[in-house]
Every structure is written in structure tokens, then in C-alpha cells.
Design a protein around this motif. Structure first.
Motif, short mmCIF file in Angstrom:
data_model
loop_
_atom_site.label_atom_id
_atom_site.label_comp_id
_atom_site.label_asym_id
_atom_site.label_seq_id
_atom_site.Cartn_x
_atom_site.Cartn_y
_atom_site.Cartn_z
N HIS A 125 19.12 -15.46 -10.40
CA HIS A 125 17.89 -15.25 -9.62
C HIS A 125 17.29 -16.55 -9.08
CE1 HIS A 125 18.01 -11.18 -11.14
NE2 HIS A 125 17.97 -11.62 -12.39
N HIS A 185 10.97 -12.33 2.29
CA HIS A 185 12.12 -13.19 1.99
C HIS A 185 12.86 -12.68 0.75
CE1 HIS A 185 11.55 -16.58 4.83
NE2 HIS A 185 10.29 -16.17 4.80
N LEU A 186 12.14 -11.94 -0.12
CA LEU A 186 12.77 -11.36 -1.31
C LEU A 186 13.30 -9.98 -0.93
CD1 LEU A 186 10.09 -12.29 -3.96
CD2 LEU A 186 12.12 -13.57 -3.34
N GLN A 187 14.39 -9.94 -0.23
CA GLN A 187 14.90 -8.67 0.27
C GLN A 187 15.36 -7.75 -0.86
OE1 GLN A 187 14.78 -7.55 3.34
NE2 GLN A 187 13.83 -9.43 4.09
N PHE A 188 16.12 -8.30 -1.84
CA PHE A 188 16.66 -7.48 -2.93
C PHE A 188 17.30 -6.22 -2.38
CE2 PHE A 188 13.24 -9.69 -5.44
CZ PHE A 188 14.11 -10.43 -6.21
N VAL A 229 16.89 -16.88 -5.20
CA VAL A 229 15.80 -16.08 -4.66
C VAL A 229 14.48 -16.82 -4.81
CG1 VAL A 229 14.50 -13.94 -4.94
CG2 VAL A 229 16.99 -13.92 -5.09
N LEU A 230 14.28 -17.44 -5.95
CA LEU A 230 13.04 -18.19 -6.18
C LEU A 230 12.96 -19.42 -5.30
CD1 LEU A 230 12.74 -17.94 -10.06
CD2 LEU A 230 11.65 -16.53 -8.32
N ASP A 284 14.23 -19.64 -2.26
CA ASP A 284 13.84 -19.13 -0.93
C ASP A 284 12.35 -18.80 -0.88
OD1 ASP A 284 16.42 -19.39 -0.10
OD2 ASP A 284 16.96 -17.28 -0.42
N LEU A 285 11.84 -18.22 -1.95
CA LEU A 285 10.41 -17.89 -1.98
C LEU A 285 9.56 -19.15 -1.97
CD1 LEU A 285 8.29 -15.65 -2.24
CD2 LEU A 285 8.50 -15.84 -4.72
N CYS A 327 5.83 -13.59 3.20
CA CYS A 327 6.64 -14.33 2.24
C CYS A 327 7.45 -13.37 1.36
CB CYS A 327 5.75 -15.21 1.37
SG CYS A 327 5.01 -16.61 2.22
N GLY A 328 6.84 -12.23 1.04
CA GLY A 328 7.54 -11.26 0.21
C GLY A 328 8.76 -10.69 0.88
#
Length: 507
Positions: free
Chosen positions: A359, A243-246, A362-363, A365-366, A240-241
Motif C-alpha cells: 500500500h 487519486h486513490l482509485q482502488f 498509494v500513500l 500518490d496521495l 485528492c481522494g
């Protein structure tokens, strides 16, 4: 006198084969006339003196045997400590040399000899397995199989069942055969298998050609329907992490870390700089994509040293737009800006006018990633709630065989107090097996299950330490033996080992 059901001649220290009383009397009067004349107290004193003489003679050999046995016990205990500390075998020789030097001064007669160690077997009521696969320094695939068992008294044991090298392909069939052999070697009944926890690789979770598919066909349709299979919860969280590519943030962080650590001069100056200003940490850490927790650890450390890194980069003439780099691209979606569960954001952006909408995507998507995963645990939410707090569940929602026991449990004030004051495992250990048999069996089954394969990852870290680039010739048998001792919670039965072996002091 009689010794071990045989007559013994105290005078000559030999065994006597004469059984009839007449033959013994004639032998005594003809061969030992001086002793035959002794009567009363003189006779008793002479016999006692001969007995003490015999015991003294035997004590010489008995003392030697006890010394040898003590040396063997010491060698087993030292070998156990060497293996648990994951030290090279040559360290055992070093410890031996140190003890020999000490013994030359303290007790010169003591010597040590290191041997293998075995452990006591534990009978379990239910057991589950955790499997994971990794490669060692010689590119050999190593399959780790851990067993978590629960005994009849609800005692929990987690042990390395086997570390199986897979020299060829690592398909589900090879993994299943290795698991089958490990379970049969431990004499564990298949009917007591409650769950299996693996990663999400197709060779593991495939229902047709994967390990789970082969295992279910081996168990049969009835037991296969009851078997629980879980994807490691930590592995799912790591996925899952991802998905937070940043990407923009990670590119800058990795570039800054590489600039500091890739060049020895920069690295030394940065460490001295942190030491001079008494920073919270002494260095930054590299990012490794294959490590599950690496991204979070790197960002956490980088954020903690963000001011120091900014000053250092300014001294080196590098771009110092650090705050803008760490914010990422703007995304126009609504977000309330409640930072209760984001302590890092509270520290970084204390002002209230910050635009948090950037942001929100992003949340979202998470959130979708978490919704797509952890379905197995959500489906078992009612059962897990029953295990965690049997006093808060609705009696009508639990299985029929547990309803009466749940009602009786709720009526017990003493059990409610125990549940509130005791750890959960101790609470179930205190349950009356006759009064709550089904509830106790249900707890045993669920307590025996693995939630993750983290214990396998820990073992792989120990494997890297033991089978290092300098010890690539370590055999698979020795590697498994060392890792089993390094990960076990059981104590070796040294007394049994010593009793089965002849103890001789080396010279």
C-alpha cells in the motif's frame, strides 16, 4: 372632550368644528339644556359615564382589529415554519385546515391566512461570497450565491443572497453578472468584499474569461490584489481522494452491493438476515461517483458489514474471497507499518506479519496530491496562525500596524485567560475596539471568509427536496423564497409586516 386634537361631542358622539369659547357655550346651552343644569359631582359623573360609553363603543372595533392582527401574525409564523421545513405549499393549506377544525372547537372566530415573509436586514463590516452551480429536475442551471457577513460587534451571519436560474450558457460572464446583481440588490459595498470561494471549474476560476477574472477587472487593480479567492477545501480533498482509485476493490464492492440491492428478493433477504443477527447496520448503500463523500461512506459501511456480507454471499453461492479482494494488488515499496492513524487497518489486519509494502505506493500518490493542492491555505499559514492564536506568533513576522497591539495583547494576563477559556469568536467579540482596532478589524476580515462551498451543497439538497419530480412547475421566484427561508438564521420581522398590511379576517 378632545380626541386626536379635535373637539368631540360626547352626547352625540360627533366631532365639533366650533373653536371659539362663545360659540361653544351658546351651542351647549341651546342644544343641551339638561346637561347645562348639572353642576359639581353630578356633572363629573355624567361626563365619566359618557366617556365609558364612548370607550365601550370604540372597543368593539378595537377588539376586532386586534383579533385580525393576531390572526395575521399567526399566519406569518405558520408560513415561516412551512417554508423552513421545506414542505410543499399544499402542506400549508393542510395546516390551515387543521387549525380551522381546532378553531371551530376552541375559538371559532379565529381564521388564518398565509402570506409571504421578509427578514430584517443586517449591516456588515466585511463580507465574503460562496458560489456554486447545479441543475434542478428541469435541467435548469441554478447558481447559488451565499453571503457571509461580520457586523461591527463581530456577529457572523450566513445567508442565501440569491438563487439565480441560468437558462442559457453558464460562462464566467453570466455568473459574474448574476453575482453583481445580487450584491447590488443587497446594497453591499464592493470595498467590503474580502474573499470569494468557488469550486475549481474553469468558468469559475479562469483569470481571463472566468468569473474571478471578470470580478477582478470590475474591482480594479488595487482591490483585486487584496481579494482572496479560495478553491473549496472539501472539493480539493475529494479531488485528492480520486487519486486513490482502488479499482480492484471498488469493482468488487460495487458488484457485491449491486448483487444485493439490484434484485428485490436478494435485498429483502439481506435486510431480514441483518435484522435476525442484530447487525450494526440494516443495509448497504449505493456508490455514487458524483457525490464527494460517497466512496468513503460506501467502503466504511461495507467494511462494517464485511462478515455479514460474506455469509450472505456464501448462502447465495457467490465468490467469498472477500479479504483478498479488499487488499488490492501487491506493490513492493518500503513502509514502516505504523497503523496509529489507520484504525480500520488495525481492525482488519490485527496480525503483525501482514505485508504493508503493497500500500505504500498509494500513500505516496496521495502525498503528492496533497502537496499539489491546498497551496492557497499554506501561503496564508502565518495569517491564519495570527487569527487562531495571537499569543504564539512572532511579533516581527506580523504586519507593522499590528505589532504594537500584539505586544500589548501579550502583556495582558486577562486577555490570555479569555483566549484559553473562550471560543475564538467570543474572544474577538470581547476585544476592546479602541485598544485593539487593527487586530479587531483583521479578525473581522478573516472571520467573514468562507472555507468551502459546503453550504451551497446543502442548499442544493434542499432544492432537490423542494423542486422534486412531482413539483417541477415550482417557479424560480417561489423556489428562491422557500430556500431562503429554509437556510436563513434570521427571524422574520413579523410585527413590521403586520403593521404594513391591513389585517382582515377571511370569511
Amino acid at each position: 372632550m378632545k380626541e386626536r386634537k379635535r373637539r368631540f361631542n360626547l352626547y352625540f358622539n360627533t366631532n365639533s368644528n366650533l373653536k371659539k369659547e362663545y360659540n361653544l357655550r351658546r351651542h351647549y346651552e341651546t342644544k343641551h339644556p339638561k346637561l347645562a343644569d348639572l353642576q359639581g359631582e353630578d356633572r363629573k359623573q355624567k361626563i365619566e359615564a359618557l366617556k365609558k360609553q364612548l370607550v365601550s363603543q370604540q372597543g368593539v372595533f378595537e377588539k376586532r382589529r386586534k383579533e385580525s392582527e393576531a390572526c395575521t401574525i399567526a399566519s406569518y409564523r405558520i408560513a415561516n415554519l412551512v417554508a423552513k421545513s421545506a414542505c410543499p405549499f399544499i402542506d400549508g393549506e393542510f395546516v390551515k385546515d387543521c387549525m380551522l377544525e381546532a378553531c371551530d372547537v376552541i375559538c371559532p372566530e379565529a381564521k388564518d391566512a398565509f402570506k409571504n415573509i421578509i427578514t430584517k436586514q443586517v449591516k456588515v463590516t466585511y463580507f465574503s461570497a460562496a458560489l456554486d452551480e447545479s441543475t434542478d429536475n428541469t435541467d435548469t442551471a441554478q447558481l447559488s450565491i451565499f453571503i457571509r457577513g461580520v457586523t461591527g460587534t463581530c456577529q457572523v451571519y450566513q445567508e442565501l443572497a440569491a438563487l439565480v436560474p441560468l437558462y442559457g450558457r453558464t460562462t464566467g460572464f453570466e455568473i459574474f453578472n448574476a453575482f453583481k446583481t445580487a450584491v447590488e440588490n443587497l446594497n453591499l459595498p464592493w470595498s467590503k468584499l474580502s474573499a470569494v470561494t468557488t469550486d475549481g471549474a474553469p468558468s469559475m476560476v479562469g483569470e481571463t474569461n472566468g468569473f474571478i477574472g471578470h470580478l477582478k477587472r470590475h474591482l480594479g487593480p488595487d482591490q483585486a490584489a487584496e481579494l482572496k479567492h479560495y478553491h473549496c477545501i472539501i472539493h480539493q480533498e475529494a479531488l485528492c481522494g480520486k487519486h486513490l482509485q482502488f479499482k480492484e476493490i471498488m469493482d468488487f464492492v460495487v458488484s457485491a452491493v449491486n448483487f444485493i440491492r439490484a434484485r428485490s428478493l436478494n435485498h429483502r433477504e439481506f435486510q431480514y438476515f441483518l435484522e435476525d443477527i442484530s447487525a450494526a447496520y440494516g443495509d448497504v448503500i449505493y456508490h455514487t461517483e458524483v457525490r464527494w463523500l460517497s466512496r468513503g461512506n460506501v467502503l466504511k459501511r461495507f467494511f462494517a458489514l464485511r462478515n455479514e456480507i460474506k455469509l450472505f454471499l456464501e448462502q447465495k453461492g457467490k465468490d467469498t474471497l472477500l479479504n483478498l479482494k479488499l487488499q488490492g494488488k501487491k506493490i513492493d515499496l518500503p513502509l514502516k507499518g505504523n497503523l496509529t492513524h489507520f484504525p480500520t487497518c488495525q481492525e482488519a489486519f490485527a496480525h503483525k506479519n501482514y505485508n504493508w509494502s503493497r500500500h505504500s505506493c498509494v500513500l505516496e500518490d496521495l502525498k503528492l496530491a496533497f502537496s499539489a493542492r491546498f497551496g492557497q491555505f499554506r501561503n496564508e499559514q502565518a495569517t491564519l496562525q495570527l487569527l487562531a492564536d495571537p499569543f504564539s506568533v512572532d511579533t516581527e513576522t506580523v504586519p507593522g500596524e499590528l505589532q504594537l497591539e500584539i505586544i500589548e495583547l501579550n502583556c495582558s494576563t486577562a486577555m490570555r485567560t479569555k483566549h484559553r477559556e473562550m471560543p475564538l469568536l467570543e474572544f474577538y467579540q470581547s476585544l476592546d475596539r479602541e485598544q485593539f482596532p487593527n487586530l479587531f478589524a483583521n479578525a473581522q476580515k478573516w472571520i467573514s471568509m468562507f472555507g468551502s462551498t459546503y453550504i451551497c451543497e446543502q442548499m442544493f439538497s434542499l432544492m432537490k427536496l423542494n423542486k422534486s419530480p412531482l413539483r417541477t412547475r415550482l417557479t424560480d421566484e417561489n423556489l428562491q423564497a422557500v430556500l431562503r427561508l429554509a437556510t436563513t438564521s434570521l427571524e422574520p420581522d413579523i410585527n413590521q409586516l403586520v403593521s404594513e398590511r391591513r389585517c382582515n379576517i377571511s370569511h
